[in-house]
Design an enzyme around this catalytic site. Structure first.
Site, PDB file in Angstrom:
ATOM      1  N   SER A  62      23.700 -95.109  45.114  1.00 21.59           N
ATOM      2  CA  SER A  62      24.877 -95.447  44.326  1.00 21.59           C
ATOM      3  C   SER A  62      25.088 -94.340  43.299  1.00 21.59           C
ATOM      4  O   SER A  62      24.156 -93.600  42.973  1.00 21.59           O
ATOM      5  CB  SER A  62      24.686 -96.787  43.618  1.00 21.59           C
ATOM      6  OG  SER A  62      25.734 -97.046  42.695  1.00 21.59           O
ATOM      7  N   ARG A  63      26.317 -94.235  42.807  1.00 26.78           N
ATOM      8  CA  ARG A  63      26.545 -93.295  41.702  1.00 26.78           C
ATOM      9  C   ARG A  63      25.914 -93.801  40.411  1.00 26.78           C
ATOM     10  O   ARG A  63      25.780 -93.056  39.446  1.00 26.78           O
ATOM     11  CB  ARG A  63      28.051 -93.084  41.514  1.00 26.78           C
ATOM     12  CG  ARG A  63      28.714 -92.319  42.656  1.00 26.78           C
ATOM     13  CD  ARG A  63      30.086 -91.836  42.230  1.00 26.78           C
ATOM     14  NE  ARG A  63      30.702 -91.015  43.266  1.00 26.78           N
ATOM     15  CZ  ARG A  63      31.633 -91.432  44.109  1.00 26.78           C
ATOM     16  NH1 ARG A  63      32.056 -92.685  44.032  1.00 26.78           N
ATOM     17  NH2 ARG A  63      32.145 -90.622  45.002  1.00 26.78           N
ATOM     18  N   TYR A  84      24.641 -90.347  46.182  1.00 30.20           N
ATOM     19  CA  TYR A  84      24.714 -90.442  47.637  1.00 30.20           C
ATOM     20  C   TYR A  84      24.005 -89.263  48.283  1.00 30.20           C
ATOM     21  O   TYR A  84      23.423 -89.392  49.368  1.00 30.20           O
ATOM     22  CB  TYR A  84      26.169 -90.501  48.090  1.00 30.20           C
ATOM     23  CG  TYR A  84      26.932 -91.673  47.508  1.00 30.20           C
ATOM     24  CD1 TYR A  84      26.318 -92.907  47.326  1.00 30.20           C
ATOM     25  CD2 TYR A  84      28.266 -91.556  47.141  1.00 30.20           C
ATOM     26  CE1 TYR A  84      27.004 -93.992  46.799  1.00 30.20           C
ATOM     27  CE2 TYR A  84      28.971 -92.627  46.619  1.00 30.20           C
ATOM     28  CZ  TYR A  84      28.327 -93.840  46.441  1.00 30.20           C
ATOM     29  OH  TYR A  84      29.013 -94.907  45.909  1.00 30.20           O
ATOM     30  N   LYS A 123      34.870-100.492  58.443  1.00 26.27           N
ATOM     31  CA  LYS A 123      36.285-100.494  58.796  1.00 26.27           C
ATOM     32  C   LYS A 123      37.092-100.672  57.494  1.00 26.27           C
ATOM     33  O   LYS A 123      36.562-101.210  56.510  1.00 26.27           O
ATOM     34  CB  LYS A 123      36.568-101.592  59.829  1.00 26.27           C
ATOM     35  CG  LYS A 123      36.117-102.996  59.402  1.00 26.27           C
ATOM     36  CD  LYS A 123      37.100-103.631  58.478  1.00 26.27           C
ATOM     37  CE  LYS A 123      36.478-104.762  57.701  1.00 26.27           C
ATOM     38  NZ  LYS A 123      37.249-105.046  56.474  1.00 26.27           N
ATOM     39  N   ARG A 191      39.896-103.669  43.869  1.00 24.16           N
ATOM     40  CA  ARG A 191      40.062-102.539  44.787  1.00 24.16           C
ATOM     41  C   ARG A 191      41.227-102.733  45.756  1.00 24.16           C
ATOM     42  O   ARG A 191      41.868-101.751  46.159  1.00 24.16           O
ATOM     43  CB  ARG A 191      38.776-102.300  45.583  1.00 24.16           C
ATOM     44  CG  ARG A 191      38.397-103.414  46.549  1.00 24.16           C
ATOM     45  CD  ARG A 191      37.137-103.083  47.342  1.00 24.16           C
ATOM     46  NE  ARG A 191      36.805-104.151  48.274  1.00 24.16           N
ATOM     47  CZ  ARG A 191      37.312-104.269  49.489  1.00 24.16           C
ATOM     48  NH1 ARG A 191      38.192-103.362  49.918  1.00 24.16           N
ATOM     49  NH2 ARG A 191      36.962-105.258  50.291  1.00 24.16           N
ATOM     50  N   ASP A 204      42.160-103.372  54.915  1.00 20.96           N
ATOM     51  CA  ASP A 204      41.058-104.316  54.718  1.00 20.96           C
ATOM     52  C   ASP A 204      41.147-105.517  55.647  1.00 20.96           C
ATOM     53  O   ASP A 204      40.139-105.941  56.220  1.00 20.96           O
ATOM     54  CB  ASP A 204      41.047-104.803  53.267  1.00 20.96           C
ATOM     55  CG  ASP A 204      39.663-105.270  52.841  1.00 20.96           C
ATOM     56  OD1 ASP A 204      38.782-104.413  52.658  1.00 20.96           O
ATOM     57  OD2 ASP A 204      39.461-106.489  52.716  1.00 20.96           O
TER      58      ASP A 204
END
Length: 354
Positions: A62-63, A84, A123, A191, A204
């Site tokens: 993760s960042r 990452y 996806k 998001r 999505d």
């Protein structure tokens, strides 16, 4: 893993549905997995692997180093990275699962490919077909496995559908219908409402009915859509009509504004298939005759942990030396992205940086 089949009529009386051939996810060779972006879908994926397969999640990246460590502690994962790059360079990782928002799929999958790791990327595959094409080219050049995590393709009930189509059980297919709508409260920080994260209903939710139509009908020859944008400018709803070379139509819908039935059907000259809600998850299938009589049903024995099937497919392919899956070919992932691009073009939705 045994799947239950329950016929509603004597099997000698008429057509019946085939039994699924889907291997047990637990039988797939074990690989070491690294997870990029420890959000909600990454949690479901990791839980499914640990509960239903022999796959091992050995690293998470993760960042935010604290977020990575919290995810690692939650699932007992040995390594946690605050970047990452650190994860993809871990020599213990065989394959990377990219679970970041759509806006990050291309960048993060490319990082893993360039590091020589196999990749399963959530996806929708990328933001657009151009990015998908570049990923595919890079994976082939590097000689690594790459697959879109369209988990529906690998579920037992979809194998029942594939066999029914291949055997001609339905006759000539003319119409496919599918929808995926969820009610999402308007929230500019979410998001799905964020243009910079490639939000909206289509990538999505809408990817499910579009990909389903592609699987059933084959290459799509035309894609047209009408839709409505959200207050942030991303697509909030789309009604889509696709056609195939055979002349068959797909009538598809996706929306963030309302909870829809999330069912699907395939109608042919001999019979039709009706797939229960959610059609993209572990669902039941009904075979209906031309006289509208119920001929047979398929009921999955397991309705949880569906994400484990895609991981098992990736593990089988990699262990066999294959660089892509026949169940979700890269050419089809690219074709689906072209179709989604066509929808967004009709809706006049463009993401920042495209």
């Amino acid at each position: 893993m045994t799947q239950d089949r329950s016929a509603t009529a004597d099997e000698t009386a008429g057509p019946v549905l085939p039994a699924p051939r889907t291997p047990s996810p637990r039988e797939a060779p074990a690989l070491n997995w690294g997870v990029i972006a420890p959000g909600g879908i990454a949690g479901y994926f990791t839980e499914a692997l640990q509960k239903y397969t022999r796959q091992k999640v050995v690293a998470v990246g993760s960042r935010d180093a604290e977020r990575a460590r919290a995810f690692a502690d939650r699932f007992g994962i040995p390594a946690a990275y605050g970047s990452y790059a650190g994860l993809v360079q871990d020599s213990q990782v065989d394959i990377v699962y990219v679970a970041s928002p759509h806006s990050g799929h291309f960048e993060h999958a490319m990082q893993a490919i360039e590091a020589g790791r196999h990749v399963l990327v959530e996806k929708a595959f990328t933001r657009n077909a151009r990015e998908a094409e570049q990923l595919i080219e890079a994976a082939r050049k590097r000689g690594v496995f790459l697959m879109e995590a369209m988990w529906t393709r690998f579920l037992p009930h979809i194998d029942v559908v594939r066999q029914a189509l291949a055997s001609g059980l339905l006759g000539e297919v003319h119409t496919v219908m599918a929808d995926h709508g969820q009610r999402m409260d308007p929230d500019p920080s979410h998001r799905l409402f964020a243009p910079e994260l490639a939000g909206g209903a289509l990538l999505d939710l809408g990817v499910y009915p579009v990909s389903f139509a592609s699987m059933v009908l084959g290459p799509l020859t035309s894609v047209t859509a009408v839709g409505t944008k959200t207050f942030t400018g991303v697509d909030g709803q789309a009604s889509i009509v696709v056609t195939a070379g055979s002349g068959a139509h797909g009538v598809l819908n996706t929306t963030l504004f309302a909870r829809t039935p999330t069912t699907a059907s395939i109608s042919g000259t001999h019979a039709r298939l009706e797939i229960d809600s959610p059609f993209y998850g572990s669902a039941g299938v009904r075979l209906i005759g031309r006289d509208n009589r119920l001929l047979d049903t398929f009921v999955p024995s397991q309705r949880d942990g569906g994400l484990c099937y895609q991981a098992a497919e990736a593990a089988r392919c990699i262990s066999a030396g294959r660089l892509e899956s026949e169940l979700m070919p890269l050419a089809e992932s690219l074709a689906v992205m072209h179709a989604l691009d066509d929808v967004r073009r009709d809706l006049e939705v463009v993401f920042p940086g495209e």
